[in-house]
Write an enzyme that holds these catalytic residues in place. Structure first.
Site, PDB file in Angstrom:
ATOM      1  N   GLY A  87      43.878  52.313  37.880  1.00  0.00           N
ATOM      2  CA  GLY A  87      44.048  50.884  38.140  1.00  0.00           C
ATOM      3  C   GLY A  87      44.107  50.609  39.631  1.00  0.00           C
ATOM      4  N   GLY A  88      45.320  50.466  40.160  1.00  0.00           N
ATOM      5  CA  GLY A  88      45.525  50.089  41.563  1.00  0.00           C
ATOM      6  C   GLY A  88      44.713  50.905  42.554  1.00  0.00           C
TER       7      GLY A  88
ATOM      8  N   HIS B  61      43.262  48.260  25.932  1.00  0.00           N
ATOM      9  CA  HIS B  61      44.175  48.487  27.049  1.00  0.00           C
ATOM     10  C   HIS B  61      45.540  47.904  26.701  1.00  0.00           C
ATOM     11  CE1 HIS B  61      46.021  48.393  30.979  1.00  0.00           C
ATOM     12  NE2 HIS B  61      45.123  49.293  31.348  1.00  0.00           N
TER      13      HIS B  61
ATOM     14  N   ASN C 166      39.494  50.855  36.609  1.00  0.00           N
ATOM     15  CA  ASN C 166      39.722  49.580  35.929  1.00  0.00           C
ATOM     16  C   ASN C 166      40.244  48.596  36.970  1.00  0.00           C
ATOM     17  OD1 ASN C 166      40.506  47.447  34.357  1.00  0.00           O
ATOM     18  ND2 ASN C 166      42.149  48.546  33.267  1.00  0.00           N
ATOM     19  N   TRP C 167      39.377  47.692  37.371  1.00  0.00           N
ATOM     20  CA  TRP C 167      39.762  46.756  38.436  1.00  0.00           C
ATOM     21  C   TRP C 167      40.697  45.666  37.938  1.00  0.00           C
ATOM     22  CZ3 TRP C 167      34.554  45.582  41.492  1.00  0.00           C
ATOM     23  CH2 TRP C 167      34.044  46.792  41.992  1.00  0.00           C
ATOM     24  N   LYS C 168      40.836  45.535  36.632  1.00  0.00           N
ATOM     25  CA  LYS C 168      41.688  44.484  36.040  1.00  0.00           C
ATOM     26  C   LYS C 168      41.268  43.114  36.600  1.00  0.00           C
ATOM     27  CE  LYS C 168      45.161  47.956  35.226  1.00  0.00           C
ATOM     28  NZ  LYS C 168      46.552  48.301  34.987  1.00  0.00           N
TER      29      LYS C 168
ATOM     30  N   GLU D 185      47.518  46.218  28.319  1.00  0.00           N
ATOM     31  CA  GLU D 185      47.695  44.819  28.759  1.00  0.00           C
ATOM     32  C   GLU D 185      47.052  43.854  27.768  1.00  0.00           C
ATOM     33  OE1 GLU D 185      46.152  45.543  32.684  1.00  0.00           O
ATOM     34  OE2 GLU D 185      47.928  46.764  33.109  1.00  0.00           O
TER      35      GLU D 185
ATOM     36  N   SER E 268      49.476  54.995  37.295  1.00  0.00           N
ATOM     37  CA  SER E 268      49.880  55.381  38.645  1.00  0.00           C
ATOM     38  C   SER E 268      49.258  56.697  39.109  1.00  0.00           C
ATOM     39  CB  SER E 268      51.409  55.429  38.756  1.00  0.00           C
ATOM     40  OG  SER E 268      51.957  54.143  38.504  1.00  0.00           O
TER      41      SER E 268
ATOM     42  N   GLY F  48      51.034  50.780  36.792  1.00  0.00           N
ATOM     43  CA  GLY F  48      51.371  49.873  37.889  1.00  0.00           C
ATOM     44  C   GLY F  48      52.811  49.976  38.364  1.00  0.00           C
TER      45      GLY F  48
ATOM     46  N   GLU G 167      47.395  56.196  28.275  1.00  0.00           N
ATOM     47  CA  GLU G 167      48.066  55.483  29.365  1.00  0.00           C
ATOM     48  C   GLU G 167      49.476  55.106  28.923  1.00  0.00           C
ATOM     49  OE1 GLU G 167      44.945  53.590  32.168  1.00  0.00           O
ATOM     50  OE2 GLU G 167      45.409  52.136  30.609  1.00  0.00           O
TER      51      GLU G 167
END
Ligand code: 13P
Length: 250
Positions: free
Chosen positions: A234-235, A96, A9-11, A98, A213, A174, A168
């Site tokens: 993510g990251g 998600h 997930n590149w966000k 977010e 993470s 993150g 998640e």
């Protein structure tokens, strides 16, 4: 045998040229990943058409990060499931944390979105998870149970068979603070049990990803758990080397 999946997930990261380069780097390294592990990348909407060209004919799947809760019309700023299909998207992330936290997405909205996505032939990657307060109050099992019941219980077994679930924990996203393999396993097992109460034996076939993470250094331990079938990253998905490092951790 459940499908192993590692999805990135590149966000809201990378410009279009940077995203195309990242997709090319993922494709170039995809051969390192065992054939029973499905790689998926979820770039921002603007990147989907050019990235679709990069992943075309490869084993890397393409996902959106969200979709509209309406089919078409006067909904400024929204992107429909048909638009996603028209650029060869096969998956969409939905719910998600977010989106839930910053854009007010409710379970009721997600019911509408998941039905539209499935009707269009997209496989939803449906996200659930508790926040830190809920975890500290010992409510995490109740929170994920309710999220599953509110949304996934509205599906038929045929529809549910096309859904990927992603647990998640919000406090792990993150933050560099990963759930321990034990914490993740117990909640994944709980999710599968709740799914089994509605869908029976199908629950054993459903892929449940861990997200929060996840990185090459902790993926192996997480993926060794019996109910963890891969990761939503993510990251670490923003570096092809790390993303592929995670996907080779089964
Ligand atoms: P991080 O891997 O950056 O913690 O993000 C996880 C996530 O939210 C994936 O959807």
């Amino acid at each position: 045998m459940r499908k192993h999946i590692v999805a990135g997930n590149w966000k809201m990261n990378t410009t279009v040229p940077e995203g195309v380069e990242l997709a090319k780097a993922v494709v170039a390294k995809a051969a390192e990943v065992p054939s029973d592990v499905k790689l998926i990348i979820a770039p921002p909407f603007t990147h989907l058409a050019p990235v679709a060209e990069v992943v075309k004919g490869t084993a890397v799947g393409l996902s959106a990060q969200n979709c509209a809760d309406k089919t078409k019309g006067a909904y400024t700023g929204e992107v429909s499931v048909d638009m996603l299909k028209s650029v060869s998207c096969e998956y969409t992330i939905l719910g998600h944390s977010e989106r839930r936290q910053y854009y007010g997405e409710t379970d009721a909205k997600l019911v509408e979105k998941i039905h539209l996505a499935l009707a269009a032939g997209l496989s939803p990657i449906f996200c659930i998870g508790e926040n830190l307060d809920e975890r500290e109050a010992g409510k995490h099992f109740d929170v994920v149970t309710e999220q599953i019941k509110n949304v996934l219980y509205t599906l038929t077994p045929e529809e549910m068979a096309n859904v990927i679930v992603a647990y998640e924990p919000v406090w792990a996203i993150g933050t560099g603070k990963t759930a321990t393999a034990e914490q993740a396993q117990e909640i994944h097992a709980c999710c599968r049990k709740v799914l089994a109460e509605k869908f029976g034996a199908l629950a054993e076939e459903i892929t449940i990803l861990y997200g929060g993470s996840c990185k090459p250094s902790n993926a192996k331990e997480l993926f060794a758990q019996p109910d963890i079938d891969g990761g939503l990253i993510g990251g670490a998905a923003l570096k092809a080397e790390d993303f592929i490092g995670i996907a080779t951790s089964f």
